[in-house]
Design a protein around this motif. Structure first.
Motif, mmCIF file in Angstrom:
data_model
loop_
_atom_site.group_PDB
_atom_site.id
_atom_site.type_symbol
_atom_site.label_atom_id
_atom_site.label_comp_id
_atom_site.label_asym_id
_atom_site.label_seq_id
_atom_site.Cartn_x
_atom_site.Cartn_y
_atom_site.Cartn_z
ATOM 1 N N GLU A 1 14.857 25.814 30.756
ATOM 2 C CA GLU A 1 15.386 24.457 30.881
ATOM 3 C C GLU A 1 16.048 24.018 29.588
ATOM 4 O OE1 GLU A 1 15.807 21.084 33.476
ATOM 5 O OE2 GLU A 1 15.005 23.094 33.821
ATOM 6 N N TRP B 1 19.588 25.849 29.194
ATOM 7 C CA TRP B 1 20.732 25.398 29.979
ATOM 8 C C TRP B 1 21.162 23.984 29.572
ATOM 9 C CZ3 TRP B 1 22.094 21.560 33.364
ATOM 10 C CH2 TRP B 1 21.091 20.732 33.868
ATOM 11 N N VAL B 2 20.213 23.180 29.079
ATOM 12 C CA VAL B 2 20.580 21.853 28.578
ATOM 13 C C VAL B 2 21.471 21.983 27.341
ATOM 14 C CG1 VAL B 2 19.681 19.765 27.500
ATOM 15 C CG2 VAL B 2 18.600 20.665 29.568
ATOM 16 N N GLU C 1 23.528 27.473 40.514
ATOM 17 C CA GLU C 1 22.091 27.715 40.571
ATOM 18 C C GLU C 1 21.352 26.727 41.472
ATOM 19 O OE1 GLU C 1 20.528 28.142 36.668
ATOM 20 O OE2 GLU C 1 21.944 29.730 36.115
ATOM 21 N N ASP C 2 21.526 25.417 41.278
ATOM 22 C CA ASP C 2 20.819 24.474 42.147
ATOM 23 C C ASP C 2 21.529 23.123 42.159
ATOM 24 O OD1 ASP C 2 20.141 23.304 39.732
ATOM 25 O OD2 ASP C 2 18.133 24.141 39.703
ATOM 26 N N LEU D 1 26.502 27.613 35.802
ATOM 27 C CA LEU D 1 25.330 26.745 35.919
ATOM 28 C C LEU D 1 25.301 25.999 37.253
ATOM 29 C CD1 LEU D 1 25.249 25.208 32.318
ATOM 30 C CD2 LEU D 1 23.696 26.939 33.244
ATOM 31 N N LEU E 1 24.858 23.147 28.485
ATOM 32 C CA LEU E 1 25.572 22.068 29.147
ATOM 33 C C LEU E 1 26.109 21.053 28.141
ATOM 34 C CD1 LEU E 1 26.482 20.697 31.736
ATOM 35 C CD2 LEU E 1 24.229 19.625 31.913
ATOM 36 N N THR F 1 23.415 16.436 37.779
ATOM 37 C CA THR F 1 23.309 16.095 36.365
ATOM 38 C C THR F 1 24.646 16.285 35.652
ATOM 39 O OG1 THR F 1 20.974 16.770 36.375
ATOM 40 C CG2 THR F 1 22.070 16.606 34.225
ATOM 41 N N MET F 2 25.336 17.360 35.974
ATOM 42 C CA MET F 2 26.651 17.604 35.369
ATOM 43 C C MET F 2 27.632 16.485 35.696
ATOM 44 S SD MET F 2 27.081 21.663 36.138
ATOM 45 C CE MET F 2 25.823 22.838 35.634
ATOM 46 N N ARG G 1 21.125 20.346 39.181
ATOM 47 C CA ARG G 1 21.975 20.591 38.022
ATOM 48 C C ARG G 1 23.400 20.104 38.274
ATOM 49 N NH1 ARG G 1 20.381 26.484 35.391
ATOM 50 N NH2 ARG G 1 18.187 26.005 34.998
ATOM 51 N N ARG G 2 23.888 20.291 39.494
ATOM 52 C CA ARG G 2 25.241 19.828 39.811
ATOM 53 C C ARG G 2 25.326 18.304 39.691
ATOM 54 N NH1 ARG G 2 24.769 24.196 43.546
ATOM 55 N NH2 ARG G 2 24.079 22.889 45.295
#
Length: 428
Positions: free
Chosen positions: A65, A68-69, A100-101, A97, A72, A107-108, A104-105
């Motif tokens: 975690e 990837w943060v 994956e799930d 990224l 990003l 959050t982006m 995350r999309r």
């Protein structure tokens, strides 16, 4: 005096069997106890080891975690403030990224990656365009909010103007992106007339290098657009009706093209565009003869039914184009829905042939045709003549249908059925 006998001693074989059975029983009991003790021991070990495994997995997840943060954050910064090369690297990282799930999309999107990616779509470099489109496809997957943000960021105005330089892979990716975000068109405030989507999609459909899958994506996008009433009006006035009529005669694109025409016909602009097109109604009547494509028959009958309901001029054009025999065939051999629509149109033609003493019982178009006075004798003679004509027409067309469906067979039963019935037997 009798001598007492000594008790018999047990046979040696019986003694051996008894001892062997007893030994075997105790041996099995010993094995069972050992197995039970081993299971208890394993359970204790699991209870002891489980917190250790949980801690290991938790640490691994936290490390992943955190990684990837960091990636990003670096990618978002590069997208906003980096050079073109840094933007491309960042877009590639975000694309990986986003696969994956879903969280995350989302959050982006909250971190603002969509507007700079949409801006990249407007780049003149094809490779950069494709990378941005691929990334947006991943971000749109499963997130209606992300799709809406893309539309609001102006993705429809960033479509390339020079469409001739686009290859098949690029056109397919653009078609996939437009299809993915088309569900958000209804809830987004944008002007369809000012966007490039209609000429862009039309170009892809007309391109000889476009695959069936790419064309199918474009037609589905147009269908989603036409489902919104305001968009349907803009589509009808953009000249797309004639193009859809051309696609409707091709088997691989016919069904969706007819479905779009059905959405456009319910608008006044769509109705006028169809009525003024030289391919109407002949093209639609031809499609109604496709016995092997019942869905196309139903959609074509739907469009013709709307046109016939609203315009007496269109009913006259349909009659001259020979729609009555086709309607009779569909009413007998078509699917249940196609039969119902064909019978409804037939009812309107039958009503128009009757005496025009007032408004007919079929579809009203807002105008009442006033006829000149006639005497009762002429009315009766006209009714008899009309019944004779209808009977003859029914017999001839049913004979043709029977020969086509079953080959050259005996039609005497069909003939007697037609002669014994009248035009009033039609359910509509």
């Amino acid at each position: 005096m009798s001598v007492p006998q000594a008790p018999k001693r047990p046979d040696s074989l019986t003694t051996w069997f008894f001892s062997y059975t007893k030994l075997r029983f105790f041996s099995r009991m010993r094995q069972f106890l050992h197995l039970k003790a081993a299971k208890k021991h394993n359970k204790l070990l699991e209870k002891v080891e489980k917190p250790v495994d949980t801690d290991i997995h938790t640490e691994a997840n936290m490390r992943e975690e955190s990684d990837w943060v960091v990636i990003l954050q670096r990618s978002v910064k590069s997208l906003h403030f980096g050079s073109w090369e840094e933007k491309e690297v960042a877009a590639e990282e975000i694309k990986k990224l986003a696969k994956e799930d879903l969280p995350r999309r989302k959050t982006m999107a909250e971190l603002g990656v969509i507007p700079p990616l949409v801006a990249m779509v407007g780049s003149e470099v094809v490779a950069r365009q494709r990378l941005a489109v691929q990334t947006l496809i991943e971000l749109a997957n499963g997130s209606f909010t992300n799709k809406t943000l893309m539309v609001e960021a102006g993705i429809l105005s960033k479509l390339p103007e020079n469409k001739d330089v686009l290859g098949e892979p690029t056109m397919q990716e653009f078609a996939q992106l437009l299809l993915s975000i088309s569900s958000a068109f209804a809830n987004s405030q944008f002007s369809l007339s000012s966007s490039r989507i209609i000429p862009f999609v039309t170009h892809i459909l007309e391109s000889s290098s476009s695959t069936i899958q790419t064309k199918d994506s474009c037609l589905t996008t147009l269908y989603n657009l036409s489902s919104v009433l305001d968009n349907a009006t803009s589509l009808a006035t953009s000249g797309v009706v004639n193009f859809l009529l051309k696609l409707s005669i091709l088997e691989e694109t016919s069904e969706k093209a007819l479905a779009i025409l059905g959405n456009l016909t319910v608008t006044l602009a769509g109705e006028k565009a169809l009525e003024s097109d030289p391919m109407v109604p002949e093209r639609l009547i031809e499609i109604m003869t496709w016995e092997e494509r019942p869905k196309c028959q139903e959609l074509s009958a739907y469009v013709l039914m709307i046109l016939a309901h609203r315009s007496s001029l269109q009913r006259q054009k349909m009659a001259k184009a020979g729609i009555v025999p086709v309607l009779l065939e569909v009413a007998l051999l078509g699917s249940p829905l196609a039969q119902k629509r064909a019978l409804k149109i037939l009812q309107w033609f039958k009503n128009e042939r009757q005496m025009k003493m007032g408004p007919h019982s079929g579809p009203q178009d807002g105008r009442i045709t006033m006829g000149s006075p006639v005497n009762p004798r002429e009315v009766d003679e006209g009714k008899k003549l009309m019944k004779t004509i209808v009977k003859q027409s029914l017999y001839k067309n049913m004979e043709t249908i029977t020969r086509r469906a079953n080959g050259e067979g005996d039609s005497s039963k069909l003939k007697s059925l037609v002669i014994s019935s009248s035009s009033k037997s039609l359910p509509y």
